[in-house]
Design an enzyme around this catalytic site. Structure first.
Site, PDB file in Angstrom:
ATOM      1  N   ASN A   9      68.677  89.069  45.286  1.00  0.00           N
ATOM      2  CA  ASN A   9      68.722  87.730  44.699  1.00  0.00           C
ATOM      3  C   ASN A   9      67.280  87.246  44.624  1.00  0.00           C
ATOM      4  OD1 ASN A   9      69.020  85.064  44.035  1.00  0.00           O
ATOM      5  ND2 ASN A   9      70.067  84.451  45.928  1.00  0.00           N
ATOM      6  N   LYS A  11      66.167  84.596  43.334  1.00  0.00           N
ATOM      7  CA  LYS A  11      66.070  83.125  43.373  1.00  0.00           C
ATOM      8  C   LYS A  11      65.119  82.661  42.256  1.00  0.00           C
ATOM      9  CE  LYS A  11      67.316  83.331  48.200  1.00  0.00           C
ATOM     10  NZ  LYS A  11      67.267  82.755  49.525  1.00  0.00           N
ATOM     11  N   HIS A  96      75.903  80.009  46.141  1.00  0.00           N
ATOM     12  CA  HIS A  96      74.847  80.268  47.131  1.00  0.00           C
ATOM     13  C   HIS A  96      74.574  78.985  47.922  1.00  0.00           C
ATOM     14  CE1 HIS A  96      70.928  81.173  48.841  1.00  0.00           C
ATOM     15  NE2 HIS A  96      71.246  82.435  48.673  1.00  0.00           N
ATOM     16  N   GLU A  98      71.963  77.562  48.699  1.00  0.00           N
ATOM     17  CA  GLU A  98      70.958  76.690  48.088  1.00  0.00           C
ATOM     18  C   GLU A  98      71.579  75.855  46.969  1.00  0.00           C
ATOM     19  OE1 GLU A  98      68.207  79.863  47.414  1.00  0.00           O
ATOM     20  OE2 GLU A  98      67.901  79.992  49.582  1.00  0.00           O
ATOM     21  N   GLU A 168      76.343  84.605  54.442  1.00  0.00           N
ATOM     22  CA  GLU A 168      74.925  84.283  54.599  1.00  0.00           C
ATOM     23  C   GLU A 168      74.790  83.073  55.516  1.00  0.00           C
ATOM     24  OE1 GLU A 168      72.567  85.925  51.001  1.00  0.00           O
ATOM     25  OE2 GLU A 168      73.126  83.886  50.561  1.00  0.00           O
ATOM     26  N   GLY A 174      65.765  83.152  54.727  1.00  0.00           N
ATOM     27  CA  GLY A 174      64.342  82.868  54.522  1.00  0.00           C
ATOM     28  C   GLY A 174      63.626  82.449  55.793  1.00  0.00           C
ATOM     29  N   SER A 214      67.628  87.259  55.717  1.00  0.00           N
ATOM     30  CA  SER A 214      66.499  88.013  56.284  1.00  0.00           C
ATOM     31  C   SER A 214      66.806  89.492  56.505  1.00  0.00           C
ATOM     32  CB  SER A 214      65.996  87.363  57.582  1.00  0.00           C
ATOM     33  OG  SER A 214      65.589  86.035  57.340  1.00  0.00           O
TER      34      SER A 214
HETATM   35  P1  13P Z   1      66.402  86.081  52.506  1.00  0.00           P
HETATM   36  O1  13P Z   1      66.685  87.556  52.465  1.00  0.00           O
HETATM   37  O2  13P Z   1      65.057  85.722  51.923  1.00  0.00           O
HETATM   38  O3  13P Z   1      66.622  85.504  53.875  1.00  0.00           O
HETATM   39  O4  13P Z   1      67.453  85.383  51.523  1.00  0.00           O
HETATM   40  C1  13P Z   1      68.785  85.672  51.675  1.00  0.00           C
HETATM   41  C2  13P Z   1      69.527  85.062  50.553  1.00  0.00           C
HETATM   42  O5  13P Z   1      69.665  83.861  50.463  1.00  0.00           O
HETATM   43  C3  13P Z   1      70.073  85.971  49.528  1.00  0.00           C
HETATM   44  O6  13P Z   1      70.931  85.301  48.681  1.00  0.00           O
END
Ligand code: 13P
Length: 256
Positions: A9, A11, A96, A98, A168, A174, A214
């Site tokens: 992803n 983003k 997601h 976010e 997640e 992140g 992560s």
């Molecule tokens: P990270 O791998 O950067 O922690 O992000 C995970 C994520 O949100 C994938 O959708």
């Protein structure tokens, strides 16, 4: 037998030129090689055509990070499943954390999007996961239960092959902090039990449950070795061809 799904992803990273460069790198690194896992990259909308083109003649797939519930019309700034299908996208990430956090997507919105994606015969990756305070106050299972229940209502057992859940935990996204393999397995097993209750055992056995938060080459092996971890949804570590390829290699090696 569930195939691993290793999904990146990106983003809001990787505009068209960077996206093309990295997709070319991935395509070159895996040229002529086949893999048992499914490998997927979800770029920002504007970069999708460039990634699709770079992945032509490879086993890599391209997906979207979001979608709208309607097919077309006066919905400024939105993108439909029809448009994604025209670009040959095969997967859509839905809900997601976010999007839930910054764009107000409720379980109902996530369910409507999931429904649309499944109806259009695309694969849905529905994201669920608790926040840190919910992990701390022990309400995390209930939070995830509610999110999973809403997503399951968007389809039925016939959709099991095209329905993917990404667990997640928000506190691991992140942050560099990863759920331990035991924490991941506990939640994945719990999520599978919820699917079994609603869609039955045969269907729940087909549904892939990805871990996200992560995931990187250093922890992928332990996470992917867990019985109910069927792949990864990878943010940061998917932004470099080397680290994404390394995770894919690990999945190929385990290939449970
Ligand atoms: P990270 O791998 O950067 O922690 O992000 C995970 C994520 O949100 C994938 O959708």
């Amino acid at each position: 037998m569930r195939k691993y799904l290793i999904a990146g992803n990106w983003k809001m990273n990787m505009g068209p030129s960077e996206a093309k460069e990295m997709a070319d790198e991935l395509a070159a690194a895996w040229k002529g090689k086949t893999f048992n896992s499914e490998a997927l990259i979800c770029p920002p909308y504007v970069s999708i055509p460039f990634v699709v083109k770079a992945f032509r003649d490879t086993a890599f797939q391209t997906g979207s990070q979001n979608v709208h519930t309607k097919d077309n019309g006066a919905y400024t700034g939105e993108i439909s499943t029809t448009m994604l299908k025209e670009l040959t996208c095969s997967y859509v990430i839905v809900g997601h954390s976010e999007r839930r956090e910054y764009f107000g997507e409720t379980d109902e919105v996530v369910a409507a999007k999931t429904h649309r994606v499944l109806q259009e015969e695309l694969n849905a990756i529905v994201c669920v996961g608790e926040k840190l305070e919910q992990r701390k106050d022990n309400s995390y299972k209930n939070v995830v239960k509610k999110q999973v229940a809403a997503a399951l209502e968007a389809g039925d057992s016939n959709d099991a092959d095209r329905f993917v859940i990404a667990y997640e935990p928000v506190w691991a996204i992140g942050t560099g902090e990863t759920a331990t393999a035991e924490q991941a397995q506990e939640m994945h097993e719990y999520i599978r039990s919820l699917i079994t209750e609603t869609w039955g055992g045969e269907a729940s056995d087909k549904v892939r449950i990805l871990y996200g938060g992560s995931m990187k080459p250093g922890n992928a092996e332990e996470l992917l070795s867990q019985k109910d971890v069927d792949g990864g949804l990878i943010g940061g570590a998917s932004l470099k061809a080397d680290s994404f390829s390394e995770i894919l290699e690990i999945a190929e090696r385990i290939n449970k």
